[in-house]
Design a protein around this motif. Structure first.
Motif, mmCIF file in Angstrom:
data_model
loop_
_atom_site.group_PDB
_atom_site.id
_atom_site.type_symbol
_atom_site.label_atom_id
_atom_site.label_comp_id
_atom_site.label_asym_id
_atom_site.label_seq_id
_atom_site.Cartn_x
_atom_site.Cartn_y
_atom_site.Cartn_z
ATOM 1 N N ILE A 136 0.853 -1.199 0.000
ATOM 2 C CA ILE A 136 0.000 0.000 0.000
ATOM 3 C C ILE A 136 0.888 1.248 0.000
ATOM 4 C CG2 ILE A 136 -0.201 -0.111 2.534
ATOM 5 C CD1 ILE A 136 -3.067 1.062 2.147
ATOM 6 N N ALA A 137 0.452 2.251 -0.751
ATOM 7 C CA ALA A 137 1.176 3.524 -0.766
ATOM 8 C C ALA A 137 0.195 4.628 -0.386
ATOM 9 C CB ALA A 137 1.759 3.779 -2.150
ATOM 10 N N ILE A 138 0.629 5.492 0.531
ATOM 11 C CA ILE A 138 -0.221 6.616 0.960
ATOM 12 C C ILE A 138 0.400 7.893 0.399
ATOM 13 C CG2 ILE A 138 -1.040 7.958 2.947
ATOM 14 C CD1 ILE A 138 -2.358 5.248 2.823
ATOM 15 N N VAL A 139 -0.424 8.639 -0.355
ATOM 16 C CA VAL A 139 0.072 9.899 -0.932
ATOM 17 C C VAL A 139 -0.691 11.058 -0.302
ATOM 18 C CG1 VAL A 139 0.450 11.199 -3.042
ATOM 19 C CG2 VAL A 139 0.500 8.694 -3.099
ATOM 20 N N ILE A 140 0.063 11.978 0.249
ATOM 21 C CA ILE A 140 -0.588 13.170 0.811
ATOM 22 C C ILE A 140 -0.363 14.309 -0.166
ATOM 23 C CG2 ILE A 140 -0.618 14.783 2.747
ATOM 24 C CD1 ILE A 140 0.119 12.450 4.522
ATOM 25 N N PRO A 141 -1.446 14.871 -0.723
ATOM 26 C CA PRO A 141 -1.295 15.893 -1.772
ATOM 27 C C PRO A 141 -0.814 17.228 -1.203
ATOM 28 C CG PRO A 141 -3.602 15.572 -1.228
ATOM 29 C CD PRO A 141 -2.845 14.583 -0.405
ATOM 30 N N ALA A 142 -0.237 18.027 -2.088
ATOM 31 C CA ALA A 142 0.118 19.404 -1.704
ATOM 32 C C ALA A 142 -1.183 20.129 -1.378
ATOM 33 C CB ALA A 142 0.856 20.065 -2.860
ATOM 34 N N GLY A 143 -1.155 20.981 -0.378
ATOM 35 C CA GLY A 143 -2.350 21.735 -0.019
ATOM 36 C C GLY A 143 -3.288 20.958 0.874
ATOM 37 N N PHE A 144 -2.784 19.828 1.443
ATOM 38 C CA PHE A 144 -3.593 18.996 2.327
ATOM 39 C C PHE A 144 -4.002 19.744 3.587
ATOM 40 C CE2 PHE A 144 -3.286 15.960 5.988
ATOM 41 C CZ PHE A 144 -4.454 15.243 5.750
ATOM 42 N N SER A 145 -3.026 20.364 4.241
ATOM 43 C CA SER A 145 -3.345 21.030 5.505
ATOM 44 C C SER A 145 -4.128 22.328 5.278
ATOM 45 C CB SER A 145 -2.054 21.320 6.297
ATOM 46 O OG SER A 145 -1.082 21.870 5.450
ATOM 47 N N GLN A 146 -3.844 22.959 4.116
ATOM 48 C CA GLN A 146 -4.585 24.194 3.817
ATOM 49 C C GLN A 146 -6.072 23.879 3.671
ATOM 50 O OE1 GLN A 146 -3.143 26.246 0.378
ATOM 51 N NE2 GLN A 146 -4.274 28.101 0.838
ATOM 52 N N GLY A 147 -6.364 22.818 2.926
ATOM 53 C CA GLY A 147 -7.750 22.395 2.743
ATOM 54 C C GLY A 147 -8.400 22.081 4.078
ATOM 55 N N ALA A 170 -11.392 24.517 4.432
ATOM 56 C CA ALA A 170 -12.702 23.916 4.168
ATOM 57 C C ALA A 170 -13.077 22.883 5.224
ATOM 58 C CB ALA A 170 -12.685 23.268 2.781
ATOM 59 N N GLY A 171 -12.112 22.530 6.094
ATOM 60 C CA GLY A 171 -12.391 21.524 7.115
ATOM 61 C C GLY A 171 -12.400 20.117 6.549
ATOM 62 N N THR A 172 -11.902 19.956 5.349
ATOM 63 C CA THR A 172 -11.859 18.605 4.761
ATOM 64 C C THR A 172 -10.628 18.439 3.885
ATOM 65 O OG1 THR A 172 -12.976 17.100 3.257
ATOM 66 C CG2 THR A 172 -13.459 19.407 2.954
ATOM 67 N N GLY A 173 -10.100 17.242 3.835
ATOM 68 C CA GLY A 173 -8.923 16.975 3.002
ATOM 69 C C GLY A 173 -9.000 15.568 2.441
ATOM 70 N N THR A 174 -8.187 15.338 1.416
ATOM 71 C CA THR A 174 -8.209 14.016 0.796
ATOM 72 C C THR A 174 -6.814 13.424 0.816
ATOM 73 O OG1 THR A 174 -9.875 14.885 -0.665
ATOM 74 C CG2 THR A 174 -8.940 12.757 -1.266
ATOM 75 N N VAL A 175 -6.755 12.114 1.098
ATOM 76 C CA VAL A 175 -5.491 11.394 1.055
ATOM 77 C C VAL A 175 -5.663 10.265 0.051
ATOM 78 C CG1 VAL A 175 -3.958 9.891 2.356
ATOM 79 C CG2 VAL A 175 -4.878 11.940 3.413
ATOM 80 N N GLN A 176 -4.618 10.056 -0.761
ATOM 81 C CA GLN A 176 -4.731 8.987 -1.750
ATOM 82 C C GLN A 176 -4.060 7.712 -1.227
ATOM 83 O OE1 GLN A 176 -2.489 9.546 -5.373
ATOM 84 N NE2 GLN A 176 -4.003 8.400 -6.554
ATOM 85 N N ALA A 177 -4.760 6.585 -1.418
ATOM 86 C CA ALA A 177 -4.143 5.294 -1.077
ATOM 87 C C ALA A 177 -4.073 4.447 -2.342
ATOM 88 C CB ALA A 177 -4.951 4.583 -0.007
ATOM 89 N N LEU A 178 -2.851 4.001 -2.699
ATOM 90 C CA LEU A 178 -2.692 3.103 -3.852
ATOM 91 C C LEU A 178 -2.431 1.709 -3.289
ATOM 92 C CD1 LEU A 178 -0.327 5.370 -5.950
ATOM 93 C CD2 LEU A 178 -2.740 4.907 -6.406
ATOM 94 N N ILE A 179 -3.244 0.760 -3.710
ATOM 95 C CA ILE A 179 -3.133 -0.580 -3.115
ATOM 96 C C ILE A 179 -2.900 -1.629 -4.195
ATOM 97 C CG2 ILE A 179 -4.289 -2.291 -1.674
ATOM 98 C CD1 ILE A 179 -6.008 0.072 -0.617
#
Lengths: 378, 319
Positions: A98-109, A113-122
């Motif tokens: 499994i690979a976890i990718v945290i996008p740029a602008g994660f903490s800003q979002g 906006a109170g929400t963020g997305t993390v990508q998981a490649l499995i």
């Protein structure tokens, strides 16, 4: 039937076993090896899933999330990638599942906006592991978001309801820690017994045909039943010794809890041993070559016991037709008995049905094996 | 000597087929108590098949065989209790010692416990294996193994012994010794049926059955077979390179049969006294001078070769 002849054959067979290092090795070393190989090799618990991370932000929050992954016992961090190409390569060559990718602008979002997305490649090659990895990842991330919410509410000076409206109080019986080893190992004992038991006797008649000693033996007044009993007795002793080794390894080495009684265990083990010894004997009578008999015996015992005994693959999840076939597999009854004796501490009363089935099986095979041998060269 | 109520083995019209192959083809004979009967014939003649039928190891396709008065197809186990068998291939246990093998067969044959040690002692002395009791059988030389196998076969004092080529692959000294043992057993009243492809061994038997292609082609004492079966006299023709003249001799007048024996030709003639000089002259007339011809006593081998040849010609088979 004359006990004198049974004894003569049993003594002769024992001497041959003692002087033939190959059969002694099959008898004593193979079960040990198989117990260790299968005991360590087969493990259905998924822990320490190899993990790869790619943090495109490198903020305090992104690092905080990744720290949680590292801290989890379900994941082991293998690599911190610097770009997508590296990540893809790692999944391709299976160095991580499994690979976890945290996008740029994660903490800003998160802040805006109170929400963020993390990508998981499995890696979905092994769907079971992939599924479990995804679920574990979700659990880690939801823990992280829960804490974030809590912090946000606290920052605003609010109070938090700490009670979840409905909660499950799950209590697991028999295998309290849900260790897959605890139910796999008794099954492995059955598997090893099936393989070794049939191997032991698969050579016994074929060897006499190959070496030409059978011609003289059938010219004597010995009866087929005397021959069978005399030949099976020494292997029964070895088989029980093997069983003792396997069961002792299960309890003292692999720490499987043993809650039943030794009497139930020994009685049912003898029944199963009679079944597999008779399978080997029958094959040896039918196929007059040692190599052929040994292979057929292996096929007849190993495949059904692995696939259809329920030792690792649950029978109630099989198609109905296949479930029907499992009733023909002697290992099915012994595996059921072993698991119950070990984990539930079940006795003869609770296990009456499988014990009866196994006993019937043993009687049927003794009759089959005894009738198979014909004292003729035709 | 043969036949009658005293016969230990009675074989009547025995046939054994394996598919379309006829291994034993209508064989009849009997063996008296204490008689040593030899089966003589080439490999594949059906000797082993016959012996196996008599031991109850193979079922006959037709005919009847009584061993010790018991029909082998009706009660083979009763027959097995009364016979000893030595198979062609050595079939004792190589990884067991001499003593362990004998104890095993004693147990399997049900030799009474109080008699077993005495019987084993006897077998070991007879086989000349004293001092080797604890040796593994695998370490014994061929002749010793053979005698041990015989010892194992007589542990239970059988009335009848079947020995299938017991001396094949054994040195001459051991063969002689083995035959002495067989004669001792015969003298004690044991009927012995022994097969061999050594023609000289047939001379040691009380009666000999010549077997080829599943058929019994002659039966009698070695003396009878040598003399009467031929029905003629025998000349030995000797000269360097005479073997090449076999076809020429065949065509000579008064010659029934010719065979090569070593460096000589053996010719079967109606009258040796007149044919000997005639043959020498006949050969000289065909450019082969200096040959000698003299009358000789026929050997078992002469008789065997002649009888097999005659039987083959009678059936129209290729030789």
């Amino acid at each position: 039937m004359k006990l004198r002849r049974v004894k003569a054959i049993a003594v002769k067979e024992s001497l041959q076993i003692v002087r033939d290092p190959r059969s002694l090795m099959i008898a004593l070393l193979i079960p040990l090896m198989q117990m260790f190989m299968l005991g360590y090799g087969i493990n259905l618990d998924i822990k320490h899933i190899p993990l790869c991370t790619y943090d495109r932000e490198m903020s305090q929050q992104s690092l905080g999330l990744l720290k949680r992954f590292e801290a989890s016992r379900y994941f082991t961090l293998r690599k911190t990638a610097q770009d997508y190409a590296e990540l893809t390569r790692d999944i391709d060559d299976s160095s991580c599942t499994i690979a976890i990718v945290i996008p740029a602008g994660f903490s800003q979002g998160l802040n805006d906006a109170g929400t963020g997305t993390v990508q998981a490649l499995i890696d979905g090659t092994d769907s079971n592991t992939a599924n479990i990895a995804a679920n574990y990842a979700r659990a880690v991330i939801s823990g992280f978001s829960g804490d974030l919410q809590l912090q946000a509410i606290q920052r605003r000076g609010g109070t938090v309801q700490t009670l979840t409206p409905v909660d499950v109080q799950a209590r697991v019986w028999f295998n309290e820690n849900l260790e897959s080893r605890n139910y796999i190992i008794p099954g492995i004992v059955a598997l090893v017994m099936a393989i070794v038991g049939a191997q032991l006797t698969s050579l016994t008649i074929a060897r006499e045909w190959e070496r030409g000693t059978m011609e003289l033996l059938v010219s004597t007044p010995v009866k087929p039943l005397e021959l069978m009993l005399g030949k099976l007795l020494p292997y029964f002793a070895i088989g029980m010794l093997d069983a003792a080794i396997c069961l002792a390894l299960a309890v003292f080495w692999f720490d499987v809890p043993f809650r039943g009684t030794l009497a139930t265990l020994l009685f049912t083990t003898s029944l199963f041993l009679i079944v597999v010894l008779c399978i080997g004997y029958y094959v040896s009578v039918s196929i007059r070559s040692q190599v052929g008999a040994s292979q057929v015996a292996l096929l007849l015992t190993m495949l059904p016991t692995i696939l259809l005994s329920g030792f690792a693959f649950p029978i109630d999840q099989m198609p109905v037709f296949v479930q029907g076939i499992t009733y023909l597999v002697s290992g099915r009854y012994y595996v059921t008995i072993l698991k119950s004796v070990f984990l539930k501490g079940a006795g003869a009363v609770e296990l009456a049905v499988p014990i009866l089935c196994l006993a019937l099986y043993a009687v049927a095979l003794v009759v089959l094996a005894a009738r198979s041998f014909r004292k003729t060269l035709d | 000597m043969a036949g009658g109520a005293g016969a230990q083995i009675i074989v009547d019209g025995l046939v054994k087929r394996f598919g379309s192959f006829v291994a034993v083809d209508g064989v009849s004979f009997d063996v008296a108590r204490g008689e040593i009967m030899g089966f003589l014939g080439p490999n594949g003649a059906g000797k082993s098949t016959l012996i196996r039928i008599l031991c109850g190891l193979l079922r006959p396709s037709a005919g009847r065989a009584l061993v010790a008065g018991i029909d082998v197809t009706e009660d083979p186990d009763a027959v097995r209790q009364r016979i000893g068998y030595m198979s062609q291939k050595f079939s004792l246990y190589n990884t067991l010692s001499v003593l362990e093998n004998l104890r095993f067969f004693g147990g399997v044959y049900g030799v009474p416990r109080d008699r077993l040690e005495e019987r084993i002692r006897f077998a070991i002395d007879m086989a000349g294996l004293a001092g080797r009791e604890t040796s593994l059988v695998a370490t014994l030389a061929g002749g010793w193994k053979q005698r041990l196998a015989l010892g194992a076969a007589i542990l239970h004092r059988p009335a009848i012994l079947f020995l299938d080529e017991p001396t094949s692959g054994v040195d001459p000294e051991s063969r002689r010794r083995f035959w002495d043992l067989i004669h001792t057993l015969g003298a004690e009243g044991v009927s012995v049926l022994v097969s061999t492809h050594y023609i000289d061994e047939a001379e040691y038997c009380n009666r000999v059955a010549l077997i080829t292609r599943g058929r019994l082609i002659a039966l009698g004492t070695p003396f009878e077979l040598r003399r009467r079966s031929l029905g003629a006299e025998l000349l030995s023709i000797e000269r360097e390179g005479i073997a090449n003249a076999i076809e020429l001799v065949e065509k000579a007048p008064g010659v029934h049969d010719v065979a090569v024996f070593g460096s000589a030709l053996h010719a079967l003639v109606d009258d040796a006294a007149t044919r000997a000089p005639a043959l020498v002259a006949y050969l000289a007339g065909h450019g082969i001078a200096g040959a000698t011809a003299r009358r000789i006593e026929p050997t078992m081998e002469d008789s065997f070769v002649h009888l097999v040849g005659a039987a083959t010609r009678a059936r129209g088979d290729p030789p």
